[in-house]
Motif scaffolding. Sequence first.
Motif, PDB file in Angstrom:
ATOM      1  N   ARG A 358       0.825  -1.211   0.000  1.00  0.00           N
ATOM      2  CA  ARG A 358       0.000   0.000   0.000  1.00  0.00           C
ATOM      3  C   ARG A 358       0.860   1.261   0.000  1.00  0.00           C
ATOM      4  O   ARG A 358       0.520   2.260  -0.659  1.00  0.00           O
ATOM      5  CB  ARG A 358      -0.952  -0.010   1.207  1.00  0.00           C
ATOM      6  CG  ARG A 358      -1.963   1.113   1.211  1.00  0.00           C
ATOM      7  CD  ARG A 358      -3.099   0.844   2.164  1.00  0.00           C
ATOM      8  NE  ARG A 358      -3.983  -0.198   1.670  1.00  0.00           N
ATOM      9  CZ  ARG A 358      -4.974   0.008   0.805  1.00  0.00           C
ATOM     10  NH1 ARG A 358      -5.191   1.224   0.321  1.00  0.00           N
ATOM     11  NH2 ARG A 358      -5.740  -0.976   0.429  1.00  0.00           N
ATOM     12  N   GLN A 359       1.980   1.238   0.727  1.00  0.00           N
ATOM     13  CA  GLN A 359       2.883   2.389   0.716  1.00  0.00           C
ATOM     14  C   GLN A 359       3.524   2.571  -0.660  1.00  0.00           C
ATOM     15  O   GLN A 359       3.723   3.702  -1.102  1.00  0.00           O
ATOM     16  CB  GLN A 359       3.964   2.212   1.784  1.00  0.00           C
ATOM     17  CG  GLN A 359       3.458   2.427   3.198  1.00  0.00           C
ATOM     18  CD  GLN A 359       4.576   2.325   4.220  1.00  0.00           C
ATOM     19  OE1 GLN A 359       5.574   1.645   4.002  1.00  0.00           O
ATOM     20  NE2 GLN A 359       4.411   2.980   5.347  1.00  0.00           N
ATOM     21  N   THR A 362       0.560   4.313  -2.606  1.00  0.00           N
ATOM     22  CA  THR A 362       0.002   5.601  -2.161  1.00  0.00           C
ATOM     23  C   THR A 362       1.045   6.642  -1.772  1.00  0.00           C
ATOM     24  O   THR A 362       0.781   7.831  -1.847  1.00  0.00           O
ATOM     25  CB  THR A 362      -0.939   5.388  -0.960  1.00  0.00           C
ATOM     26  OG1 THR A 362      -0.213   4.774   0.114  1.00  0.00           O
ATOM     27  CG2 THR A 362      -2.111   4.508  -1.334  1.00  0.00           C
ATOM     28  N   ARG A 363       2.227   6.206  -1.331  1.00  0.00           N
ATOM     29  CA  ARG A 363       3.235   7.160  -0.849  1.00  0.00           C
ATOM     30  C   ARG A 363       4.419   7.306  -1.784  1.00  0.00           C
ATOM     31  O   ARG A 363       4.948   8.403  -1.958  1.00  0.00           O
ATOM     32  CB  ARG A 363       3.749   6.748   0.533  1.00  0.00           C
ATOM     33  CG  ARG A 363       2.742   6.929   1.652  1.00  0.00           C
ATOM     34  CD  ARG A 363       3.367   6.626   3.000  1.00  0.00           C
ATOM     35  NE  ARG A 363       4.467   7.511   3.309  1.00  0.00           N
ATOM     36  CZ  ARG A 363       5.336   7.319   4.307  1.00  0.00           C
ATOM     37  NH1 ARG A 363       5.209   6.257   5.084  1.00  0.00           N
ATOM     38  NH2 ARG A 363       6.296   8.171   4.527  1.00  0.00           N
ATOM     39  N   SER A 373       1.666  11.313  -4.778  1.00  0.00           N
ATOM     40  CA  SER A 373       1.216  10.877  -3.453  1.00  0.00           C
ATOM     41  C   SER A 373      -0.304  10.942  -3.391  1.00  0.00           C
ATOM     42  O   SER A 373      -0.908  11.946  -3.759  1.00  0.00           O
ATOM     43  CB  SER A 373       1.820  11.767  -2.361  1.00  0.00           C
ATOM     44  OG  SER A 373       1.370  11.369  -1.087  1.00  0.00           O
ATOM     45  N   LEU A 374      -0.911   9.853  -2.927  1.00  0.00           N
ATOM     46  CA  LEU A 374      -2.364   9.734  -2.956  1.00  0.00           C
ATOM     47  C   LEU A 374      -3.002   9.895  -1.584  1.00  0.00           C
ATOM     48  O   LEU A 374      -4.179   9.624  -1.412  1.00  0.00           O
ATOM     49  CB  LEU A 374      -2.750   8.368  -3.540  1.00  0.00           C
ATOM     50  CG  LEU A 374      -2.157   8.082  -4.927  1.00  0.00           C
ATOM     51  CD1 LEU A 374      -2.443   6.664  -5.341  1.00  0.00           C
ATOM     52  CD2 LEU A 374      -2.697   9.057  -5.952  1.00  0.00           C
ATOM     53  N   ILE A 375      -2.223  10.313  -0.582  1.00  0.00           N
ATOM     54  CA  ILE A 375      -2.752  10.476   0.770  1.00  0.00           C
ATOM     55  C   ILE A 375      -2.484  11.901   1.233  1.00  0.00           C
ATOM     56  O   ILE A 375      -1.369  12.405   1.099  1.00  0.00           O
ATOM     57  CB  ILE A 375      -2.109   9.480   1.748  1.00  0.00           C
ATOM     58  CG1 ILE A 375      -2.462   8.048   1.334  1.00  0.00           C
ATOM     59  CG2 ILE A 375      -2.584   9.720   3.164  1.00  0.00           C
ATOM     60  CD1 ILE A 375      -1.902   6.994   2.248  1.00  0.00           C
ATOM     61  N   ASN A 392     -10.729  13.317   3.856  1.00  0.00           N
ATOM     62  CA  ASN A 392     -10.108  12.527   2.794  1.00  0.00           C
ATOM     63  C   ASN A 392     -10.818  12.863   1.480  1.00  0.00           C
ATOM     64  O   ASN A 392     -11.988  12.528   1.289  1.00  0.00           O
ATOM     65  CB  ASN A 392     -10.235  11.037   3.118  1.00  0.00           C
ATOM     66  CG  ASN A 392      -9.330  10.198   2.240  1.00  0.00           C
ATOM     67  OD1 ASN A 392      -8.812  10.684   1.250  1.00  0.00           O
ATOM     68  ND2 ASN A 392      -9.154   8.943   2.611  1.00  0.00           N
ATOM     69  N   MET A 394     -10.244  11.771  -1.467  1.00  0.00           N
ATOM     70  CA  MET A 394     -10.051  10.760  -2.496  1.00  0.00           C
ATOM     71  C   MET A 394     -11.396  10.310  -3.078  1.00  0.00           C
ATOM     72  O   MET A 394     -12.360  10.073  -2.353  1.00  0.00           O
ATOM     73  CB  MET A 394      -9.315   9.559  -1.886  1.00  0.00           C
ATOM     74  CG  MET A 394      -8.890   8.518  -2.902  1.00  0.00           C
ATOM     75  SD  MET A 394      -8.125   7.093  -2.088  1.00  0.00           S
ATOM     76  CE  MET A 394      -6.733   7.885  -1.274  1.00  0.00           C
ATOM     77  N   ILE A 402      -6.464   2.104  -6.268  1.00  0.00           N
ATOM     78  CA  ILE A 402      -5.420   1.814  -5.271  1.00  0.00           C
ATOM     79  C   ILE A 402      -5.535   0.371  -4.792  1.00  0.00           C
ATOM     80  O   ILE A 402      -4.537  -0.366  -4.756  1.00  0.00           O
ATOM     81  CB  ILE A 402      -5.531   2.794  -4.084  1.00  0.00           C
ATOM     82  CG1 ILE A 402      -5.118   4.202  -4.514  1.00  0.00           C
ATOM     83  CG2 ILE A 402      -4.654   2.331  -2.912  1.00  0.00           C
ATOM     84  CD1 ILE A 402      -5.394   5.259  -3.476  1.00  0.00           C
TER      85      ILE A 402
END
Length: 473
Positions: A358-359, A362-363, A373-375, A392, A394, A402
């Motif tokens: 996940r990192q 998203t990161r 970056s998606l967060i 959030n 998103m 994701i």
Amino acid sequence: MEPNTGITFDDVAGIDEAKQDFEEVVDFLKTPQKFAAVGAKIPKGVLLVGPPGTGKTLLAKAIAGEAGVPFFSLSGSEFIEMFVGVGASRVRDLFNNAKKKSPCLVFIDEIDAVGRQRGTGIGGGNDEREQTLNQLLTEMDGFSGNSGVIVLAATNRPEILDSALLRPGRFDRQVSVGLPDVKGREEILKVHSKNKKLDKNVSLSVIAMRTPGFSGAELANLMNEAAILAGRRGKDKITLKEIDDSIDRIIAGMEGTQMTDGKNKMLVAYHEIGHAVCATLTQGHDPVQKVTLIPRGQARGLTWFKPNEDPSLTSKQQLFARIVAGLGGRAAEEIIFGEPEMTTGAAGDLQQVTQIARQMVTRFGMSEIGPWSLIDPAVQSSDVVLRMLARNSMSEKLAEDIDRSVKHIIEKAYEIAKTHIKNNRDAIDRLVDVLLEKETLTGDEFRGILAMFSDKFSGNVQQNDNVRELVNV
């Protein structure tokens, strides 16, 4: 107030960049006229920022010790009382006493207890903590001149501090005191080994390589644990065995009761060998240091790896290799025992693997979604209040993309892990037999046995008689 802390820069190791910044502060305190001659002003305050245990308090004491000036130390929480006005009164008293002893250092540890962003409290801003902060702001850069009083403060949460506290004129400098690199860890180990008897075979550089991410406090604790273990075992010197056992204990927990022979022990052996084989045969992974069936903490068995380089920067290949290795245990259970016999032992592995994948998406921007970056930073903030207030933004479509990318990375890694297990079944069976007999395999023994069965790996390992003997038993 301490007239002399008794600590100098020689007692502080592993944070050379921070020490260089503070050598200037020492010069300010010792020879202020040298800087006044060119129109320079002494900085009002210096903020030490870094994770717990990195030596922020020790560094502050070393500055006072080097400069030979009085050292006022207190915690941010000592200002706060249930009665309104007491904290502000204590701030005034502190600076009045400090001005009488000028030049001097005032050190406020955990300043986030009193310096938190104003306006986040319930019921308005007229509470005790905010009054205390207002008084601190006035004393540091108000109508009264505090010549010769330098304020040092330490925190591991700089993002929640009030912006008025961080501006130049109050805290003119922010010094980052991070986790030490491999050279810094070696220097810290030298400091904490001065009063300990070490065996001649103990290499501090090897210990530094084995302890990535350890802070100065954790390294001090490591050497103390090793000394306690050596004393318990009746030895007059600390050997590498005590240090290895201490590292294992700090990372994974206390040693548990060894498993008796049976199906569970065999299943754990295949699980751990699965991790080790998949890690070794996947390019970019750290080498295996040892595989053991001795339980520690919640783990029934453990596979340890030794980092090749300091893990401050990690490539996509290395992250993917960690996912393959993490899934190696579950892959071994499924291929060797069948899907109905899969156990709950891989729960921790799956959690770790999912977090890495996940990192990556998203990161780190390491997926087909793209390099962004998606967060929202507020969503992943360490402050609970900011996380609650953050929205959030998103979209549902992006959230689905994701999840799909994370699933794709893990499925691809799992197929590779199962392929490694299928293609190296003979080597795995032999490794499990040896592991069940010895209960712990060193990295060299593991690689030597694997090289005898794996053509892909055989060219990278030098054979020795001990390994051949293990295989032929």
